[in-house]
Design an enzyme around this catalytic site. Structure first.
Site, mmCIF file in Angstrom:
data_model
loop_
_atom_site.group_PDB
_atom_site.id
_atom_site.type_symbol
_atom_site.label_atom_id
_atom_site.label_comp_id
_atom_site.label_asym_id
_atom_site.label_seq_id
_atom_site.Cartn_x
_atom_site.Cartn_y
_atom_site.Cartn_z
ATOM 1 N N LEU A 45 0.854 -1.183 0.000
ATOM 2 C CA LEU A 45 0.000 0.000 0.000
ATOM 3 C C LEU A 45 0.893 1.237 0.000
ATOM 4 O O LEU A 45 1.997 1.209 0.554
ATOM 5 C CB LEU A 45 -0.895 0.025 1.249
ATOM 6 C CG LEU A 45 -1.997 -1.027 1.353
ATOM 7 C CD1 LEU A 45 -2.731 -0.875 2.686
ATOM 8 C CD2 LEU A 45 -2.974 -0.937 0.204
ATOM 9 N N ASP A 46 0.393 2.328 -0.589
ATOM 10 C CA ASP A 46 1.129 3.583 -0.572
ATOM 11 C C ASP A 46 1.244 4.106 0.857
ATOM 12 O O ASP A 46 0.465 3.727 1.743
ATOM 13 C CB ASP A 46 0.424 4.627 -1.433
ATOM 14 C CG ASP A 46 0.362 4.232 -2.901
ATOM 15 O OD1 ASP A 46 1.218 3.432 -3.326
ATOM 16 O OD2 ASP A 46 -0.539 4.728 -3.605
ATOM 17 N N ALA A 47 2.175 5.030 1.066
ATOM 18 C CA ALA A 47 2.405 5.585 2.403
ATOM 19 C C ALA A 47 1.144 6.235 2.973
ATOM 20 O O ALA A 47 0.875 6.140 4.179
ATOM 21 C CB ALA A 47 3.546 6.592 2.365
ATOM 22 N N HIS B 92 -0.052 2.399 -8.221
ATOM 23 C CA HIS B 92 -1.046 3.431 -7.905
ATOM 24 C C HIS B 92 -2.357 3.195 -8.655
ATOM 25 O O HIS B 92 -3.028 4.149 -9.084
ATOM 26 C CB HIS B 92 -0.527 4.825 -8.258
ATOM 27 C CG HIS B 92 0.619 5.289 -7.411
ATOM 28 N ND1 HIS B 92 0.753 4.990 -6.072
ATOM 29 C CD2 HIS B 92 1.690 6.049 -7.724
ATOM 30 C CE1 HIS B 92 1.848 5.546 -5.597
ATOM 31 N NE2 HIS B 92 2.450 6.191 -6.579
#
Length: 230
Positions: free
Chosen positions: A100-102, A183
């Site tokens: 997962l992205d930050a 993304h």
């Protein structure tokens, strides 16, 4: 599994230390002297190190409720690794099955079982992931149809795979996808003229985020949850 990794799983040795033992001829596999770190061994293999029989540690399967401002990586970068949150021995020997992205929160699965992880991340397995998405403006009426047909992401040669969109309100939706492009969720909404302002993963395959876990908390998966990934 590689022999050097097997030795590390069974001991407190680093990969470098394991290779030194192998080079010295201190490792037997099924009573045969092996020096190759890449030699394949299995749970049932008999491996001795300097005369001591090694016992293979069971694989670990963990669910984490990821907070924002940490990253799904085994090394710290601009943000710290999520593995700092998992209070187990040798946490950084684990790896994250689906990142997962930050700035994205929610369900992260962590393991040291490479084959199990592959079933989640391999494009060929088409493992579903469900996200709760907050949008900057109202969702367009034809969004569900567009996502079902597949949308064209910038710099991608093919349309996305069919995805399921459930509208909860004008600016909140549930999106289920079966792939994991870079993304991807953010880019899918950008492709239809919207912007993601909040993203939270709720489910991977049949494994749902435990509602008892607060942000930053974790637990081991149940046997049923582990076996649901197949």
């Amino acid at each position: 599994m590689r022999l050097d990794k097997y030795i590390c799983r069974c001991t407190e040795l680093t990969r470098s230390d394991a290779k030194k033992y192998l080079k010295r001829g201190a490792v037997l596999v099924n009573d045969e002297l092996i020096k190759d770190p890449g030699h394949q061994v299995y749970e049932e293999s008999k491996v001795t190190l300097a005369g001591n029989l090694l016992s293979f540690a069971s694989a670990r399967y963990i669910m984490l409720h990821k907070p924002a401002d940490c990253i799904c990586s085994n090394v710290d970068e601009l943000y710290p690794s999520v593995l700092h949150l998992v209070e187990v021995d040798r946490a950084f020997d684990l790896h994250i099955a689906g990142r997962l992205d930050a700035d994205t929160t929610g369900l992260v699965l962590i393991t040291d079982d490479g084959q199990w992880s592959h079933k989640i991340t391999s494009p060929k397995k088409a493992c579903n992931k469900r996200y709760r998405v907050q949008l900057s403006k109202p969702i367009r009426e034809d969004a569900a149809q567009l996502f079902e047909q597949g949308v064209q992401l910038q710099n991608e040669p093919k349309l996305t795979r069919p995805a399921k969109l459930e509208v909860l309100s004008e600016q909140e939706v549930l999106l289920t996808i079966s792939e994991g492009k870079y993304h991807q969720v953010k880019r899918m909404f950008a492709a239809i003229g919207n912007r993601v302002v909040g993203l939270h993963r709720e489910q991977i395959g049949d494994i749902e985020l435990d509602q008892e876990l607060d942000l930053g908390q974790w637990r081991y998966l149940t046997e049923e949850e582990v076996n649901s990934i197949g």
